[in-house]
Design a protein around this motif. Structure first.
Motif, mmCIF file in Angstrom:
data_model
loop_
_atom_site.group_PDB
_atom_site.id
_atom_site.type_symbol
_atom_site.label_atom_id
_atom_site.label_comp_id
_atom_site.label_asym_id
_atom_site.label_seq_id
_atom_site.Cartn_x
_atom_site.Cartn_y
_atom_site.Cartn_z
ATOM 1 N N GLY A 9 -6.449 -75.961 18.086
ATOM 2 C CA GLY A 9 -5.354 -75.339 18.909
ATOM 3 C C GLY A 9 -4.946 -75.501 19.989
ATOM 4 N N LEU A 10 -4.335 -76.702 20.563
ATOM 5 C CA LEU A 10 -3.787 -76.957 21.707
ATOM 6 C C LEU A 10 -2.933 -77.680 21.174
ATOM 7 N N ASN A 11 -1.862 -77.023 21.004
ATOM 8 C CA ASN A 11 -0.325 -77.162 20.216
ATOM 9 C C ASN A 11 0.923 -77.412 20.863
ATOM 10 N N THR A 12 0.399 -76.605 21.864
ATOM 11 C CA THR A 12 1.445 -76.790 22.783
ATOM 12 C C THR A 12 1.300 -78.036 24.153
ATOM 13 N N ALA A 13 2.226 -78.488 25.550
ATOM 14 C CA ALA A 13 2.114 -79.405 26.332
ATOM 15 C C ALA A 13 1.167 -78.256 27.002
ATOM 16 N N GLU A 32 -5.730 -89.081 29.448
ATOM 17 C CA GLU A 32 -4.780 -89.131 30.676
ATOM 18 C C GLU A 32 -3.471 -89.374 30.619
ATOM 19 N N GLU A 33 -2.802 -90.672 29.562
ATOM 20 C CA GLU A 33 -1.822 -91.028 29.148
ATOM 21 C C GLU A 33 -0.784 -89.151 28.461
ATOM 22 N N VAL A 34 -1.520 -89.003 28.333
ATOM 23 C CA VAL A 34 -0.854 -87.665 27.165
ATOM 24 C C VAL A 34 -0.122 -87.095 28.613
ATOM 25 N N LYS A 35 -0.993 -86.631 29.524
ATOM 26 C CA LYS A 35 -1.156 -84.854 30.083
ATOM 27 C C LYS A 35 0.671 -86.094 31.186
ATOM 28 N N ASN A 36 -0.041 -87.403 31.766
ATOM 29 C CA ASN A 36 0.561 -87.615 32.556
ATOM 30 C C ASN A 36 2.405 -87.535 32.032
ATOM 31 N N ILE A 37 2.410 -87.794 30.929
ATOM 32 C CA ILE A 37 3.532 -88.284 29.583
ATOM 33 C C ILE A 37 3.989 -86.810 29.487
ATOM 34 N N LEU A 38 2.571 -85.153 29.865
ATOM 35 C CA LEU A 38 3.694 -84.105 29.562
ATOM 36 C C LEU A 38 3.634 -83.622 30.743
ATOM 37 N N ARG A 39 3.600 -84.421 31.940
ATOM 38 C CA ARG A 39 3.811 -83.488 33.359
ATOM 39 C C ARG A 39 5.221 -84.123 33.010
ATOM 40 N N GLU A 40 5.093 -85.467 33.508
ATOM 41 C CA GLU A 40 6.730 -85.700 33.367
ATOM 42 C C GLU A 40 7.818 -85.058 33.136
ATOM 43 N N GLU A 41 7.803 -84.199 31.619
ATOM 44 C CA GLU A 41 8.550 -83.601 30.909
ATOM 45 C C GLU A 41 8.454 -82.425 31.854
ATOM 46 N N LEU A 42 8.124 -81.920 31.724
ATOM 47 C CA LEU A 42 7.764 -80.146 32.026
ATOM 48 C C LEU A 42 7.573 -79.763 33.571
ATOM 49 N N GLU A 43 7.316 -80.611 34.927
ATOM 50 C CA GLU A 43 6.621 -80.570 36.236
ATOM 51 C C GLU A 43 8.022 -81.236 37.074
ATOM 52 N N ILE A 90 -1.441 -86.287 19.147
ATOM 53 C CA ILE A 90 -1.166 -85.046 18.954
ATOM 54 C C ILE A 90 -1.607 -84.557 17.317
ATOM 55 N N ASP A 91 -2.026 -84.795 16.334
ATOM 56 C CA ASP A 91 -3.250 -84.073 15.523
ATOM 57 C C ASP A 91 -4.475 -83.627 16.379
ATOM 58 N N GLU A 92 -5.231 -84.402 16.564
ATOM 59 C CA GLU A 92 -6.492 -84.395 17.218
ATOM 60 C C GLU A 92 -6.087 -83.230 18.132
ATOM 61 N N PHE A 93 -4.907 -82.441 19.070
ATOM 62 C CA PHE A 93 -5.249 -81.863 19.912
ATOM 63 C C PHE A 93 -4.896 -80.887 18.871
ATOM 64 N N LYS A 94 -4.189 -81.062 18.142
ATOM 65 C CA LYS A 94 -4.075 -79.752 16.974
ATOM 66 C C LYS A 94 -4.635 -78.578 16.267
ATOM 67 N N ASP A 142 8.745 -70.929 32.961
ATOM 68 C CA ASP A 142 7.808 -71.162 32.379
ATOM 69 C C ASP A 142 8.160 -71.443 31.201
ATOM 70 N N ASP A 143 8.845 -72.523 30.398
ATOM 71 C CA ASP A 143 9.004 -73.511 29.342
ATOM 72 C C ASP A 143 7.750 -73.885 28.903
ATOM 73 N N ASP A 144 7.410 -73.652 27.634
ATOM 74 C CA ASP A 144 6.622 -74.699 27.504
ATOM 75 C C ASP A 144 6.742 -75.193 26.086
ATOM 76 N N VAL A 145 6.773 -76.394 25.716
ATOM 77 C CA VAL A 145 6.959 -76.933 24.462
ATOM 78 C C VAL A 145 6.181 -77.911 23.529
ATOM 79 N N GLU A 146 6.408 -77.654 22.164
ATOM 80 C CA GLU A 146 5.533 -77.822 21.577
ATOM 81 C C GLU A 146 5.227 -79.525 21.515
#
Length: 410
Positions: A372-376, A399-410, A365-369, A348-352
Motif C-alpha cells: 500500500g505504499l504508492n507515493t513518495a 536507504e537508496e530509494v529514500k535518498n532518491i525520494l528525499r532529493e526530489e521532494l525536500e 516499486i512493486d514491492e512497496f506497492k 504539500d506535494d506528493d508523487v506517485e
C-alpha cells in the motif's frame, strides 16, 4: 569455332546480364589479350581488332622476318624464304602480319578463353551493379521476400538483384512471409569477395524520411522541408519540419485531416507513433516543442554545452520522460540538446512512486506497492526499520530509494 560463333555463344549470357554489344566486345578484346599473355607470355606482338558493328573480331600476329635457319621462336619470327612465297618484296628485319583464327589457338586455349570471358563478364556485371546501387544509398527500394533466415531476410527486386535485410535493420515487430513485398532503403554497398553485397534497412531515420517524401507531395516538391528525423524503430519517432512560406502550416500539411496523410507511414512502420513539430531556430522553443504537449514553467538553455534544464510540475514528469525514457531521449536527439528535468514540488506535494521509474527499478516499486505504499511521502513517513518488516527488500536498497525520494521532494 570461328570468331562469330564464339560471340554468339555468349549471346544468351549478354541478354541475361544486360550487357551492351560494345561492352561485350571490349570484354572480348581484354579476354583475348589475357589469353595471349598466358599463351605467349606477352601480347606485345599481337593486334586485336574488334568490330562492334559487325560483332566480329580479328587477331593479328606481327612476326619479325629473319634469315633462313635463324629463327629462334617460330611463334614470333618467320624465315625470309617462307614469307617471300607470299610476297617476294619482303626483306629481312621487316614485320610480317598474319591473321590468327581463334580455331588455331587450340581447343584447350579456346576453353580457357571461354572461362576468361565468363569471368570478365561477371566482373563487369558486378562492377556495374556496385556503381548502380552505390549511387542509390539512402534511396527507397522494393524487394520480394525470397529467403527467410535466422539472422537476415533476402529480398529480390524486379531485376533479380539481391538485397540483404539483417535482423538488426528490421523493425522489432516486422514479420515477413515468402512472397511479401518489402520496402527499405539502401544502407550500404560493399564487395564481399568479388560480388557486391547490398544491405538495406527499415530502422534508419532515412527510411522514415523517404516514406514521408513518398506520401506527402509538399515534401517531395520542396514546399515543406524535413529539418530532422529521429526514431526508436517500432516505438516512437519525432520529426521537425519547416516551410519557406509563412502562410503554410508544415505540421498540418504533414499530418493531414485526422492524420490521414501520415497513416500510411505509421502502418508501414508497424504502428510507430510519430510526433510532428515545427522547427525553430530558438533553442528554448525547439526544446519545448520537441518534448510535446507538456506544461513547462521554465527552460534554461546553455548553447555552449548543448544542455537544457526543463522545470515542470511533478504531475507532468511521466509525460516528459515518456515510456522507457523514449520521449525525453527523442526530444534530446531532435533538438541537439541534452535535456534534464527539474521536478518542481511544494511541501504539500506528493508523487506517485511510478513517476520515479527512470531512477528506481520497477520491481522495487512493486514491492512497496504490495503493502500500500504508492507515493513518495508514504515511503518517507516510515522509518527504515518498519519498512524492513513489511517489504522484501535489503536495508541498503531501502536507504537508496529514500535518498532518491528525499532529493526530489525536500
Amino acid at each position: 569455332m570461328d570468331n562469330l560463333a564464339l560471340i554468339e555463344a555468349f549471346g544468351d549470357f549478354k541478354e541475361i546480364k544486360n550487357i551492351s554489344k560494345i561492352d561485350l566486345m571490349a570484354i572480348i578484346e581484354d579476354s583475348l589479350k589475357t589469353l595471349l599473355r598466358k599463351r605467349y607470355d606477352s601480347d606485345d606482338h599481337f593486334d586485336v581488332i574488334v568490330n562492334p558493328d559487325k560483332g566480329d573480331f580479328q587477331i593479328f600476329l606481327n612476326k619479325v622476318i629473319v634469315e633462313d635457319e635463324m629463327s629462334e621462336d617460330d611463334d614470333l619470327e618467320i624465315e625470309i624464304s617462307e614469307v617471300r612465297k607470299i610476297d617476294p618484296t619482303f626483306e629481312v628485319g621487316e614485320e610480317y602480319t598474319q591473321e590468327i583464327p581463334v580455331s588455331k589457338l587450340g581447343r584447350r586455349n579456346i576453353l580457357t578463353l571461354k572461362q576468361i570471358l565468363a569471368t570478365k563478364i561477371q566482373e563487369h556485371f558486378n562492377a556495374a551493379l556496385y556503381d548502380q546501387f552505390r549511387d542509390k544509398i539512402g534511396e527507397l527500394v522494393v524487394g520480394e521476400v525470397h529467403h527467410i533466415r535466422h539472422k537476415h531476410v533476402i529480398l529480390l527486386d524486379d531485376e533479380g538483384n539481391e538485397f540483404i535485410l539483417p535482423k538488426e535493420n528490421q523493425i522489432p515487430s516486422d514479420f515477413f512471409k515468402k512472397g511479401d513485398n518489402v520496402r527499405a532503403i539502401v544502407e550500404s554497398v560493399d564487395f564481399r569477395g568479388s560480388k557486391p553485397q547490398i544491405m538495406v534497412s527499415r530502422t534508419a531515420p532515412k527510411f522514415l524520411e523517404e516514406l514521408l517524401e513518398l506520401e506527402i507531395p509538399e515534401i517531395q516538391d520542396g514546399t515543406i522541408i524535413l529539418k530532422k528525423v529521429v526514431r526508436i524503430p517500432g516505438e516512437k519517432a519525432k520529426i521537425a519540419v519547416d516551410a519557406y512560406d509563412d502562410r503554410i502550416d508544415p505540421v498540418g500539411a504533414c499530418v493531414g485531416v485526422k492524420g490521414s496523410r501520415i497513416h500510411g507511414v505509421v502502418r508501414e512502420l508497424r504502428n510507430e507513433n510519430i510526433d510532428v513539430i515545427q522547427w525553430s531556430k530558438n533553442p528554448e522553443i525547439l526544446v519545448k516543442r520537441a518534448l510535446g504537449n507538456i506544461t513547462i514553467n521554465k527552460i534554461e538553455v546553455n548553447p555552449e554545452t548543448n544542455y537544457a534544464l526543463v522545470y515542470t510540475p511533478v504531475d507532468e514528469i511521466s509525460k516528459v520522460i515518456g515510456k522507457q525514457g523514449q520521449n525525453i531521449k527523442l526530444a534530446s536527439w531532435l533538438s541537439g540538446y541534452e535535456i534534464d528535468v527539474y521536478r518542481e514540488t511544494s511541501e504539500d506535494d506528493d508523487v506517485e512512486l511510478v513517476e520515479f521509474n527512470d531512477e528506481i527499478e520497477s520491481w522495487i516499486i512493486d514491492e512497496f506497492k504490495k503493502v500500500g505504499l504508492n507515493t513518495a511521502r508514504s515511503v518517507l513517513d516510515k522509518d527504515t526499520e518498519a519498512l524492513l518488516n513489511i517489504v522484501d527488500l535489503e536495508e541498503e536498497t531501502i536507504e537508496e530509494v529514500k535518498n532518491i525520494l528525499r532529493e526530489e521532494l525536500e
